[in-house]
Design a protein around this motif. Sequence first.
Motif, PDB file in Angstrom:
ATOM      1  N   GLN A   1      26.118  36.174  58.287  1.00 62.66           N
ATOM      2  CA  GLN A   1      26.702  35.954  56.966  1.00 62.66           C
ATOM      3  C   GLN A   1      27.634  37.103  56.590  1.00 62.66           C
ATOM      4  OE1 GLN A   1      27.973  34.276  54.654  1.00 62.66           O
ATOM      5  NE2 GLN A   1      26.199  33.428  53.551  1.00 62.66           N
ATOM      6  N   GLY A   2      28.918  36.790  56.522  1.00 66.31           N
ATOM      7  CA  GLY A   2      29.899  37.773  56.083  1.00 66.31           C
ATOM      8  C   GLY A   2      30.568  37.388  54.783  1.00 66.31           C
ATOM      9  N   THR A   3      30.036  36.361  54.112  1.00 61.91           N
ATOM     10  CA  THR A   3      30.640  35.856  52.883  1.00 61.91           C
ATOM     11  C   THR A   3      30.571  36.885  51.762  1.00 61.91           C
ATOM     12  OG1 THR A   3      30.157  33.558  53.424  1.00 61.91           O
ATOM     13  CG2 THR A   3      30.430  34.087  51.085  1.00 61.91           C
ATOM     14  N   ARG A   4      31.697  37.024  51.047  1.00 65.68           N
ATOM     15  CA  ARG A   4      31.740  37.836  49.835  1.00 65.68           C
ATOM     16  C   ARG A   4      31.847  36.929  48.617  1.00 65.68           C
ATOM     17  NH1 ARG A   4      32.775  40.591  54.726  1.00 65.68           N
ATOM     18  NH2 ARG A   4      32.994  42.831  54.357  1.00 65.68           N
ATOM     19  N   ILE A   5      31.328  37.407  47.514  1.00 63.83           N
ATOM     20  CA  ILE A   5      31.542  36.756  46.228  1.00 63.83           C
ATOM     21  C   ILE A   5      32.171  37.775  45.288  1.00 63.83           C
ATOM     22  CG2 ILE A   5      29.706  35.057  46.488  1.00 63.83           C
ATOM     23  CD1 ILE A   5      27.927  36.829  44.719  1.00 63.83           C
ATOM     24  N   VAL A   6      32.952  37.276  44.335  1.00 63.13           N
ATOM     25  CA  VAL A   6      33.591  38.142  43.346  1.00 63.13           C
ATOM     26  C   VAL A   6      33.353  37.542  41.969  1.00 63.13           C
ATOM     27  CG1 VAL A   6      35.706  39.283  42.603  1.00 63.13           C
ATOM     28  CG2 VAL A   6      35.380  38.754  45.026  1.00 63.13           C
ATOM     29  N   SER A   7      32.856  38.361  41.056  1.00 60.84           N
ATOM     30  CA  SER A   7      32.558  37.898  39.700  1.00 60.84           C
ATOM     31  C   SER A   7      33.226  38.806  38.680  1.00 60.84           C
ATOM     32  CB  SER A   7      31.045  37.883  39.460  1.00 60.84           C
ATOM     33  OG  SER A   7      30.490  39.172  39.675  1.00 60.84           O
ATOM     34  N   VAL A   8      33.442  38.263  37.496  1.00 64.84           N
ATOM     35  CA  VAL A   8      33.987  39.047  36.392  1.00 64.84           C
ATOM     36  C   VAL A   8      32.911  40.006  35.887  1.00 64.84           C
ATOM     37  CG1 VAL A   8      34.741  38.911  33.978  1.00 64.84           C
ATOM     38  CG2 VAL A   8      35.719  37.361  35.692  1.00 64.84           C
ATOM     39  N   GLU A   9      33.303  41.247  35.674  1.00 64.26           N
ATOM     40  CA  GLU A   9      32.388  42.269  35.174  1.00 64.26           C
ATOM     41  C   GLU A   9      33.022  42.998  33.989  1.00 64.26           C
ATOM     42  OE1 GLU A   9      29.290  43.099  36.175  1.00 64.26           O
ATOM     43  OE2 GLU A   9      29.240  41.472  37.646  1.00 64.26           O
ATOM     44  N   PRO A  10      32.250  43.356  32.969  1.00 62.41           N
ATOM     45  CA  PRO A  10      30.881  42.877  32.766  1.00 62.41           C
ATOM     46  C   PRO A  10      30.872  41.399  32.387  1.00 62.41           C
ATOM     47  CG  PRO A  10      31.606  44.125  30.861  1.00 62.41           C
ATOM     48  CD  PRO A  10      32.687  44.269  31.888  1.00 62.41           C
ATOM     49  N   VAL A  11      29.757  40.748  32.617  1.00 67.48           N
ATOM     50  CA  VAL A  11      29.638  39.328  32.294  1.00 67.48           C
ATOM     51  C   VAL A  11      29.928  39.120  30.810  1.00 67.48           C
ATOM     52  CG1 VAL A  11      28.067  37.358  32.195  1.00 67.48           C
ATOM     53  CG2 VAL A  11      27.973  38.941  34.131  1.00 67.48           C
ATOM     54  N   GLY A  12      30.804  38.168  30.518  1.00 62.71           N
ATOM     55  CA  GLY A  12      31.143  37.871  29.138  1.00 62.71           C
ATOM     56  C   GLY A  12      32.289  38.691  28.582  1.00 62.71           C
ATOM     57  N   ALA A  13      32.842  39.607  29.383  1.00 65.43           N
ATOM     58  CA  ALA A  13      33.963  40.422  28.904  1.00 65.43           C
ATOM     59  C   ALA A  13      35.164  39.533  28.610  1.00 65.43           C
ATOM     60  CB  ALA A  13      34.329  41.472  29.939  1.00 65.43           C
ATOM     61  N   PRO A  14      35.899  39.809  27.530  1.00 63.80           N
ATOM     62  CA  PRO A  14      37.065  38.985  27.211  1.00 63.80           C
ATOM     63  C   PRO A  14      38.188  39.179  28.217  1.00 63.80           C
ATOM     64  CG  PRO A  14      36.945  40.874  25.740  1.00 63.80           C
ATOM     65  CD  PRO A  14      35.677  40.874  26.533  1.00 63.80           C
ATOM     66  N   LYS A  15      39.002  38.168  28.348  1.00 63.45           N
ATOM     67  CA  LYS A  15      40.153  38.231  29.242  1.00 63.45           C
ATOM     68  C   LYS A  15      41.061  39.376  28.815  1.00 63.45           C
ATOM     69  CE  LYS A  15      43.692  35.169  31.186  1.00 63.45           C
ATOM     70  NZ  LYS A  15      44.118  33.757  31.300  1.00 63.45           N
ATOM     71  N   GLY A  16      41.525  40.140  29.794  1.00 67.47           N
ATOM     72  CA  GLY A  16      42.370  41.284  29.506  1.00 67.47           C
ATOM     73  C   GLY A  16      41.608  42.584  29.370  1.00 67.47           C
ATOM     74  N   LYS A  17      40.277  42.489  29.236  1.00 73.14           N
ATOM     75  CA  LYS A  17      39.458  43.694  29.103  1.00 73.14           C
ATOM     76  C   LYS A  17      38.329  43.718  30.133  1.00 73.14           C
ATOM     77  CE  LYS A  17      40.405  44.333  24.178  1.00 73.14           C
ATOM     78  NZ  LYS A  17      39.821  44.521  22.822  1.00 73.14           N
ATOM     79  N   SER A  18      38.435  42.849  31.122  1.00 72.33           N
ATOM     80  CA  SER A  18      37.377  42.742  32.119  1.00 72.33           C
ATOM     81  C   SER A  18      37.791  43.402  33.426  1.00 72.33           C
ATOM     82  CB  SER A  18      37.048  41.268  32.376  1.00 72.33           C
ATOM     83  OG  SER A  18      38.175  40.605  32.934  1.00 72.33           O
TER      84      SER A  18
END
Length: 323
Positions: free
Chosen positions: A132-149
């Motif tokens: 397994q070499g799969t990566r995942i990418v998530s917005v951090e912090p969770v719930g941060a508004p667009k432009g400030k994440s």
Amino acid sequence: MSSLDYAQLPIAEKPLFVPPVEEVVDVLSRGLKANFATVEVSAAPCPDLTQAPFFLTSTGLTGNEKLVEIGGPPYLVPKVQRDKLYDLAQLLRHLQRDPAFLAGAGAGPWPHIGVNCEGIINLSLRNGTVDQGTRIVSVEPVGAPKGKSGYLQRQLPASETRTALLGNYLLSDGLPGQVIKVVAKNRTGEANFITSIRETLKKHYGDKVVGLGGTFVLLEGKVKHHVMPDFSARALCSDDDVDAWLHYFEMRAPITHVGTLVTGDMGLDLRVQHFHGFSQHGDGGHYHYDTTPAAAHYEGYFVLARSLVRVDQPKETHAVGRD
């Protein structure tokens, strides 16, 4: 949350048109010059893709090459269907593929981290064992508004082989062999690297549907990627809604991308191109285009697929969210 049973899902397979490799090399050599100042296309031995800058789980791309599309954007928008969870290792076993290499772009397994995320699929199966070499990418912090994440890239453990909602993958035996090598530098046109390839093939082959899968690295320059935030509480009913929901970032080379493209739909409700990228420095997401055209330097390796396997095609569809 358990994944869906492939024995209970619709699975269809249709052949793709497979032109001679040398012909494709000639077509791309001429056509890509409409968008790039420097173009070099050749039939070449595949480099060892387990090494830098690729870091894939198989040495090559060849052997019984097929494209696979699972689910689709209708399972994400207008409202998410959380039950659309697929185990990719089980898919390989269901298709009786071992050894197998599966690489491409999809949604990550949201139950693994509790939120929606991008998936950069990079998985091999050999003698029943998952690499397994799969990566995942998530917005951090969770719930941060667009432009400030920001965003966080993680590698999945071998025990986590699920994906969610949608995905576009190259499936092969992962063997060394001849591939189509594409080098393009200094973007001068409007189309991105993958769109340039797809539109060039479409213009030449017309209604004969050609499919490619593989990997490319942005070696120099910067690139625009998006990262999906957690699922939207309100319905996303248009591309403008989706655009307002997604978080966009400028990311820096080198970034390895994996995915697929096809030049037609074949009545299967296909996403005609879809590539995701990851890196050793933490950048990654859904590829859009380079943001420093004069500095752009792409190096890609692709194979022609012989057929396309369509898994769990949505019964009700739309054209939203397919960029």
